[in-house]
Scaffold this active site. Structure first.
Site, PDB file in Angstrom:
ATOM      1  N   GLU A 134       0.809  -1.233   0.000  1.00 58.96           N
ATOM      2  CA  GLU A 134       0.000   0.000   0.000  1.00 58.96           C
ATOM      3  C   GLU A 134       0.836   1.274   0.000  1.00 58.96           C
ATOM      4  O   GLU A 134       0.455   2.279  -0.591  1.00 58.96           O
ATOM      5  CB  GLU A 134      -0.961  -0.009   1.194  1.00 58.96           C
ATOM      6  N   ARG A 207      -1.738  -8.105   4.436  1.00 58.81           N
ATOM      7  CA  ARG A 207      -0.791  -8.968   3.739  1.00 58.81           C
ATOM      8  C   ARG A 207       0.494  -9.180   4.544  1.00 58.81           C
ATOM      9  O   ARG A 207       1.008 -10.281   4.649  1.00 58.81           O
ATOM     10  CB  ARG A 207      -0.458  -8.300   2.399  1.00 58.81           C
TER      11      ARG A 207
END
Ligand code: UD1
Ligand code: UDP
Length: 379
Positions: A134, A207
């Site tokens: 991200e 993640r």
């Protein structure tokens, strides 16, 4: 002459929730054409999130596959969005946040030289690979953004420090706060399991927490339930099969642990309000919990949302089992520690972010609309 066209791109649950107030606000102005486009990076979770706002995508690329890699998502989203932009010829593309969808939406707009507006711009950590991927996604989107819609003063300051043109940076508040405040009004009835004692809410999907960190998170939570006999742990499970398998393995089979399907957004908001404390690695939950004064332990090593930590309702605790267990135990057995965190603050917005964004976007395409008081950057 055709109306100015905005294509609002979403792909995942948080983008749907945070873009919905913008879409609904823009649609109040028929002088512009507002199209909601989904990459379909998420399927059920996206439909569910949009459904809470009674929205459906006008365009859906439906790219989700189980076991999708980051490259799969990027490739399919770029290919589909390129065709979509070619067909729709938007005047502006809007994307939200830091997912692979927003990266693809911005990149493709850049290739076609369409101005890109980034909702929730300027969040930063110090390392490009945490949160992964991200941090890269939002920085990359920021490189090719014509209008940076920063949720807070801190986020806007990050963009200024990177040398972005100050004339392109605006502080709007976070549209997620618009969404959560609206939803909080919607559901009145209690829907969750009847329970006289305290509720601890856990969400984890990141993640970088897959595998061992998530194992430690889950073990810490199980120990909490075993220690406090009045505690019910509720775990709305992200749809990722890998995440579900791990959580079910460690947390399954206990009478005071409920592993549930992700509730609709309005119900989830109600569940947050019912919780004594929240443990989460979610970005959005970190922003929403402070609005209700619910202490949130952030299950991450770093956060791009320091405002809640500074305000005292959020605490960054990482993913070590002992630390999580110790911090949560203290909140559950020390009223002073709990009270210190449990106060409602809203460092992320005032519920009018979408109006500010509408005002800015409409002025870009020469459509006048009612003014909203804007926020200015403070040093
Ligand atoms: C994505 C975002 C992350 C965001 C999160 C919100 C990226 C790289 N990651 O992560 O930033 O915090 O969404 O939840 O953009 N799945 C379903 N149905 C759904 C959604 C997901 O079955 O509706 C399953 C599929 O097996 C899919 C997997 O979850 O392959 C992972 O989805 P993906 O979007 O790749 O990653 P997330 O971990 O959800
Ligand atoms: N949320 C929801 N149902 C759930 C879990 C979360 O509606 O079961 C909402 C939550 O209130 C927040 C958003 O989804 O608005 C956060 O999504 P997620 O944690 O998947 O992504 P992140 O914010 O970490 O990118």
């Amino acid at each position: 002459m055709a109306s100015p066209k905005f294509v609002c791109v979403v792909g995942t649950r948080p983008e749907a929730i945070k873009m919905a107030p913008v879409v609904l606000e823009l649609r109040r102005f028929p002088a512009v054409d507002t199209i909601l486009a989904s990459t379909g990076q998420h399927k059920e979770m996206l439909e569910q999130a949009l459904g809470a706002f009674r929205l459906k995508p006008d365009e859906d690329l439906a790219i989700m596959q189980h076991g999708q890699t980051l490259a799969d998502v990027t490739a399919r989203a770029v290919e589909g969005l390129d065709k979509l932009y070619d067909r729709l010829k938007p005047d502006w593309v809007l994307g939200q946040g830091d997912t692979t969808t927003v990266f693809a939406a911005a990149l493709t707009a850049f290739y076609r030289q369409i101005p890109f507006a980034h909702v929730e711009a300027g969040l930063r950590t110090e390392t490009i690979d945490n949160p992964f991927p991200e941090e890269f996604n939002r920085r990359a989107a920021g490189l090719i953004t014509s209008l940076h819609l920063a949720p807070t003063n801190w986020a806007a300051g990050n963009l200024v420090a990177e040398g972005k043109d100050p004339k392109t940076i605006f502080i709007t508040g976070n549209t997620g706060i618009d969404a959560v405040l609206q939803m909080a009004k919607n559901v009145q009835e209690d829907w969750y399991p009847e329970h006289g004692g305290r509720v601890v809410l856990l969400t984890t999907h990141r993640r970088e927490n897959w595998g061992e960190p998530q194992r430690q998170i889950a073990r810490a939570c199980r120990r909490l339930v075993e220690m406090f006999e009045d505690v019910l742990l509720i775990v709305p499970m992200h749809r990722n099969p890998q995440v579900r398998e791990l959580l079910t393995g460690i947390l399954g089979g206990h009478p005071r642990i409920r592993l549930i399907e992700p509730p609709d957004y309005d119900k989830f908001v109600k569940l947050m309000q019912r919780s004594t404390i929240i443990l989460s690695d979610s970005g959005g939950v970190q922003e929403e919990a402070p609005a209700f004064g619910i202490p949130v332990l952030v299950l991450r090593e770093t956060t791009e949302r320091p405002e809640g930590v500074e305000a005292g309702t959020a605490k960054l605790v990482g993913t070590d089992e002992e630390t999580i267990f110790g911090e949560a135990r203290q909140l559950l057995c020390d009223p002073a520690a709990f009270e210190k965190m449990a106060h409602a603050v809203s460092p992320y917005g005032d519920g009018r972010a979408a109006e500010r964004i509408r005002c800015l976007l409409l002025s870009k395409v020469g459509v006048t609309s009612p003014e909203v008081k804007m926020w200015t950057l403070e040093p």
